[in-house]
Design a protein around this motif. Structure first.
Motif, PDB file in Angstrom:
ATOM      1  N   VAL A 111     -25.608  92.111   6.215  1.00  0.00           N
ATOM      2  CA  VAL A 111     -26.466  93.295   6.373  1.00  0.00           C
ATOM      3  C   VAL A 111     -26.879  93.468   7.835  1.00  0.00           C
ATOM      4  CG1 VAL A 111     -28.690  94.321   5.782  1.00  0.00           C
ATOM      5  CG2 VAL A 111     -27.320  93.219   4.007  1.00  0.00           C
ATOM      6  N   VAL A 112     -27.331  92.394   8.448  1.00  0.00           N
ATOM      7  CA  VAL A 112     -27.771  92.476   9.839  1.00  0.00           C
ATOM      8  C   VAL A 112     -26.614  92.869  10.754  1.00  0.00           C
ATOM      9  CG1 VAL A 112     -28.674  91.157  11.793  1.00  0.00           C
ATOM     10  CG2 VAL A 112     -29.671  90.858   9.513  1.00  0.00           C
ATOM     11  N   ASP A 113     -25.444  92.311  10.520  1.00  0.00           N
ATOM     12  CA  ASP A 113     -24.265  92.661  11.313  1.00  0.00           C
ATOM     13  C   ASP A 113     -23.944  94.150  11.173  1.00  0.00           C
ATOM     14  OD1 ASP A 113     -21.824  92.246  12.852  1.00  0.00           O
ATOM     15  OD2 ASP A 113     -20.752  92.359  10.938  1.00  0.00           O
ATOM     16  N   ALA A 114     -24.028  94.651   9.929  1.00  0.00           N
ATOM     17  CA  ALA A 114     -23.684  96.053   9.668  1.00  0.00           C
ATOM     18  C   ALA A 114     -24.669  97.008  10.344  1.00  0.00           C
ATOM     19  CB  ALA A 114     -23.658  96.310   8.161  1.00  0.00           C
ATOM     20  N   VAL A 115     -25.967  96.710  10.292  1.00  0.00           N
ATOM     21  CA  VAL A 115     -26.940  97.642  10.862  1.00  0.00           C
ATOM     22  C   VAL A 115     -26.932  97.601  12.387  1.00  0.00           C
ATOM     23  CG1 VAL A 115     -28.398  97.606   8.798  1.00  0.00           C
ATOM     24  CG2 VAL A 115     -28.880  96.009  10.680  1.00  0.00           C
ATOM     25  N   ILE A 116     -26.651  96.444  12.966  1.00  0.00           N
ATOM     26  CA  ILE A 116     -26.549  96.384  14.433  1.00  0.00           C
ATOM     27  C   ILE A 116     -25.352  97.204  14.892  1.00  0.00           C
ATOM     28  CG2 ILE A 116     -26.056  94.882  16.408  1.00  0.00           C
ATOM     29  CD1 ILE A 116     -27.750  92.731  15.088  1.00  0.00           C
ATOM     30  N   ARG A 117     -24.235  97.083  14.185  1.00  0.00           N
ATOM     31  CA  ARG A 117     -23.055  97.883  14.546  1.00  0.00           C
ATOM     32  C   ARG A 117     -23.302  99.375  14.325  1.00  0.00           C
ATOM     33  NH1 ARG A 117     -19.221  97.164  11.281  1.00  0.00           N
ATOM     34  NH2 ARG A 117     -19.872  95.415   9.970  1.00  0.00           N
ATOM     35  N   ALA A 118     -24.212  99.702  13.400  1.00  0.00           N
ATOM     36  CA  ALA A 118     -24.543 101.110  13.132  1.00  0.00           C
ATOM     37  C   ALA A 118     -25.575 101.665  14.100  1.00  0.00           C
ATOM     38  CB  ALA A 118     -25.045 101.254  11.695  1.00  0.00           C
TER      39      ALA A 118
ATOM     40  N   VAL B 276     -26.115  98.095  -1.464  1.00  0.00           N
ATOM     41  CA  VAL B 276     -27.195  97.910  -0.488  1.00  0.00           C
ATOM     42  C   VAL B 276     -26.626  97.820   0.918  1.00  0.00           C
ATOM     43  CG1 VAL B 276     -28.944  96.276   0.333  1.00  0.00           C
ATOM     44  CG2 VAL B 276     -28.831  96.858  -2.092  1.00  0.00           C
ATOM     45  N   LEU B 277     -25.535  97.078   1.071  1.00  0.00           N
ATOM     46  CA  LEU B 277     -24.890  96.925   2.374  1.00  0.00           C
ATOM     47  C   LEU B 277     -24.436  98.273   2.923  1.00  0.00           C
ATOM     48  CD1 LEU B 277     -23.802  94.971   4.549  1.00  0.00           C
ATOM     49  CD2 LEU B 277     -21.701  94.798   3.199  1.00  0.00           C
ATOM     50  N   GLU B 278     -23.804  99.068   2.078  1.00  0.00           N
ATOM     51  CA  GLU B 278     -23.305 100.377   2.513  1.00  0.00           C
ATOM     52  C   GLU B 278     -24.461 101.329   2.845  1.00  0.00           C
ATOM     53  OE1 GLU B 278     -20.797 101.669  -0.659  1.00  0.00           O
ATOM     54  OE2 GLU B 278     -19.180 100.239  -0.189  1.00  0.00           O
ATOM     55  N   SER B 279     -25.512 101.295   2.027  1.00  0.00           N
ATOM     56  CA  SER B 279     -26.661 102.166   2.270  1.00  0.00           C
ATOM     57  C   SER B 279     -27.359 101.799   3.574  1.00  0.00           C
ATOM     58  CB  SER B 279     -27.646 102.065   1.102  1.00  0.00           C
ATOM     59  OG  SER B 279     -28.792 102.852   1.341  1.00  0.00           O
ATOM     60  N   ALA B 280     -27.535 100.505   3.811  1.00  0.00           N
ATOM     61  CA  ALA B 280     -28.195 100.054   5.038  1.00  0.00           C
ATOM     62  C   ALA B 280     -27.455 100.541   6.273  1.00  0.00           C
ATOM     63  CB  ALA B 280     -28.307  98.539   5.044  1.00  0.00           C
ATOM     64  N   ALA B 281     -26.134 100.403   6.268  1.00  0.00           N
ATOM     65  CA  ALA B 281     -25.332 100.812   7.424  1.00  0.00           C
ATOM     66  C   ALA B 281     -25.335 102.326   7.591  1.00  0.00           C
ATOM     67  CB  ALA B 281     -23.908 100.299   7.268  1.00  0.00           C
ATOM     68  N   ALA B 282     -25.125 103.057   6.488  1.00  0.00           N
ATOM     69  CA  ALA B 282     -25.040 104.516   6.560  1.00  0.00           C
ATOM     70  C   ALA B 282     -26.363 105.137   7.004  1.00  0.00           C
ATOM     71  CB  ALA B 282     -24.627 105.075   5.204  1.00  0.00           C
ATOM     72  N   MET B 283     -27.474 104.640   6.470  1.00  0.00           N
ATOM     73  CA  MET B 283     -28.776 105.224   6.813  1.00  0.00           C
ATOM     74  C   MET B 283     -29.207 104.847   8.235  1.00  0.00           C
ATOM     75  SD  MET B 283     -29.606 107.241   4.405  1.00  0.00           S
ATOM     76  CE  MET B 283     -27.837 107.570   4.415  1.00  0.00           C
ATOM     77  N   THR B 284     -28.810 103.670   8.689  1.00  0.00           N
ATOM     78  CA  THR B 284     -29.087 103.320  10.084  1.00  0.00           C
ATOM     79  C   THR B 284     -28.331 104.258  11.013  1.00  0.00           C
ATOM     80  OG1 THR B 284     -29.424 100.985   9.512  1.00  0.00           O
ATOM     81  CG2 THR B 284     -28.967 101.487  11.820  1.00  0.00           C
ATOM     82  N   ALA B 285     -27.083 104.536  10.676  1.00  0.00           N
ATOM     83  CA  ALA B 285     -26.281 105.468  11.472  1.00  0.00           C
ATOM     84  C   ALA B 285     -26.882 106.866  11.450  1.00  0.00           C
ATOM     85  CB  ALA B 285     -24.842 105.495  10.951  1.00  0.00           C
ATOM     86  N   HIS B 286     -27.421 107.271  10.294  1.00  0.00           N
ATOM     87  CA  HIS B 286     -28.054 108.588  10.202  1.00  0.00           C
ATOM     88  C   HIS B 286     -29.282 108.656  11.100  1.00  0.00           C
ATOM     89  CE1 HIS B 286     -29.292 112.413   8.511  1.00  0.00           C
ATOM     90  NE2 HIS B 286     -30.482 111.892   8.223  1.00  0.00           N
ATOM     91  N   ALA B 287     -30.107 107.616  11.077  1.00  0.00           N
ATOM     92  CA  ALA B 287     -31.296 107.582  11.928  1.00  0.00           C
ATOM     93  C   ALA B 287     -30.909 107.611  13.402  1.00  0.00           C
ATOM     94  CB  ALA B 287     -32.124 106.342  11.609  1.00  0.00           C
ATOM     95  N   LYS B 288     -29.802 106.962  13.730  1.00  0.00           N
ATOM     96  CA  LYS B 288     -29.359 106.869  15.126  1.00  0.00           C
ATOM     97  C   LYS B 288     -29.013 108.242  15.700  1.00  0.00           C
ATOM     98  CE  LYS B 288     -28.376 103.951  18.531  1.00  0.00           C
ATOM     99  NZ  LYS B 288     -29.367 102.996  19.076  1.00  0.00           N
TER     100      LYS B 288
END
Length: 511
Positions: free
Chosen positions: A153-160, A117-129
């Protein structure tokens, strides 16, 4: 004062709840109301969920100019790509992606580990970006998630690249104290928490949605996700009108500001209720009929002496008119237009001409036309006249015979494409006979009645009857509206309106 971003999800979370579906014309009408309210973000839908949802999100994105327009997307490439295709023409597009983070959802719904879940959240946020800078990430079921895992999770998506991080109370489980503490904890523990706006999205399963949203703001959240009239899954979402007026009424407790034009609240509420075929409960805060009514003698005495004795906000502050101007058959088009504008309605020349024509007809049936009547005429034209209606059947005339000792009979004449058809039918009462006669002409798909409601617009025996008919077919609802001093005519019109929508949907499915 700090600015609170108002994120309205009436057209997504509200519209997807049972019995609240809307067609494209109705969604655009709601979007226009939200734009007049000056909400910051309109979540226009879930673009990948259906071709119809994609079309509505795309159309709203192209139509709305003064609000951010967002589409929801799961944490998947296809969802995100589709969401972007739908909102890319918006003045300020936003992609809103989500993935569940609670142990219950991860195990039983996603069947994913925390790391996945952590990896998916970060990767998909980066894709949307890659598509736009305005990215919102939601941790579904956040209030039942492990707080330390949420921090990761929040740390990962903000960095993404997430610019807004939403902490939803997806099932209405949390309490105000817990919500304040959770937002504070995340803001303290996430290293780059200052690089994103924290948001709250609360459901009302325990009746705490508004309280939890305000508690989240006190914890540091600066976006509230809400809906007009509190529509939403199960018991609904935070009601926009409640959370806005709470902050406006208690500025020393909630020293925040929004850009909301509160005088548009009543109109937005009426429009949404009318579209879904409902009316506000009498005791609904802010917009219910009893919100500013006083019957107890002690209360009446206090209000007459000083309104603040029992009213903490004024009707005018939310757009409820208390000084009704009476119009009549000698009133001109300009007087009607001026009064409509005062009530918050701006009609095109064509709409005004049609509304004025209906106004003059009403004047021949009623001695006086009140603000309530005028609002009903304007709203009815907005929510019941659409492209499907223009191509469908229209009522030409009807004749009913009924008594308490004979079977009711109704003859109906309908017009479509310049051709008229007549049929007659017996029924268990005049309405049943009329609806069966319409069915013999139109021959709609099989359906059941979900709602048949009649309510009076104003006082008096000559009042307008506002009729709502809601049909259920193949798991979907089709709402029709009718308005007339003759409740049988209003009922037939409402039924034809609903049947036209059903037939249009059936034709699209066959194509």
């Amino acid at each position: 004062m700090d600015k609170i971003v108002i994120f309205d999800t009436t057209l997504r979370d509200g519209e997807q709840s049972p019995g609240c579906s809307m067609n494209l014309k109705e969604k655009i009408e709601v979007a226009k109301c939200l734009e007049k309210l000056h909400v910051d973000v309109i979540e226009a839908g879930f673009a990948i969920s259906s071709p119809g949802d994609f079309e509505s999100v795309s159309t709203i994105a192209s139509t709305v100019k003064d609000c951010t327009v967002a589409s929801l997307a799961r944490a998947s490439v296809l969802d995100i790509d589709t969401a972007w295709d739908a909102v890319k023409h918006a003045a300020d597009p936003r992609i809103h992606l989500f993935i569940a983070t609670s142990p219950l959802h991860m195990e039983y719904k996603l069947k994913m580990t925390e790391q996945e879940v952590l990896e998916s959240a970060a990767a998909m946020t980066a894709h949307a970006k890659k598509y736009c800078d305005n990215i919102e990430f939601s941790a579904e079921d956040a209030t039942r998630s492990d707080w330390d895992f949420l921090v990761k999770v929040v740390d990962a998506v903000i960095r993404a690249g997430a610019t807004t991080v939403n902490i939803p109370d997806t099932v209405g489980y949390t309490t105000p104290a817990e919500m304040t503490a959770l937002i504070q904890y995340l803001r303290e523990k996430v290293p780059d928490s200052d690089k994103a706006i924290f948001s709250v999205h609360c459901h009302n399963d325990l009746g705490l949605a508004t309280a939890n949203s305000l508690a989240g703001v006190q914890g540091g959240a600066r976006q509230i996700e809400c809906t007009v009239n509190g529509l939403g899954e199960r018991s609904g979402n935070t009601a926009l009108e409640e959370v806005i007026m709470a902050m406006r009424t208690r500025p020393t407790v909630y020293p925040y500001e929004t850009g909301i034009d509160t005088t548009q609240i009543a109109r937005a509420s009426r429009t949404v209720y009318s579209i879904i075929g409902q009316s506000a409960p009498l005791n609904k805060p802010i917009v219910g009929r009893n919100a500013f009514a006083h019957e107890a003698g002690i209360h009446q005495h206090g209000v007459l002496a000083n309104k603040q004795t029992y009213e903490i906000l004024t009707p005018e502050s939310v757009g409820v008119q208390t000084n009704s101007i009476v119009l009549g058959k000698h009133s001109g088009k300009h007087a009607v237009d001026d009064r409509l504008r005062e009530l918050g309605y701006t009609l095109s020349k064509e709409e005004l001409a049609a509304c004025f024509e209906e106004f003059k007809i009403l004047c021949d049936k009623k001695k006086t036309v009140t603000d309530a009547d005028l609002e009903a005429l304007a709203e009815h034209r907005a929510v019941s006249k659409d492209g499907e209606d223009e191509k469908g059947y229209k009522l030409d005339w009807f004749s009913v015979h009924t008594s308490n000792f004979t079977t009711a009979t109704c003859t109906v004449s309908l017009e479509k494409d310049g051709e008229k058809q007549e049929d007659v039918c017996l029924g268990d009462g005049p309405i049943d006979a009329a609806f069966k006669a319409v069915d013999k002409i139109v021959q709609p798909a099989e359906h059941t009645f979900d709602i048949y409601n009649i309510h009076s617009v104003s006082q008096g025996k000559d009042t307008l009857g506002d009729v709502t008919v809601k049909l259920m077919s193949d798991g979907k609802t089709y709402t029709g509206k009718g308005l007339s001093t003759d409740i049988i005519q209003a009922s037939i019109t409402a039924y034809i309106n609903a049947v036209n929508k059903l037939c249009a949907a059936t034709e699209k499915k066959e194509d």
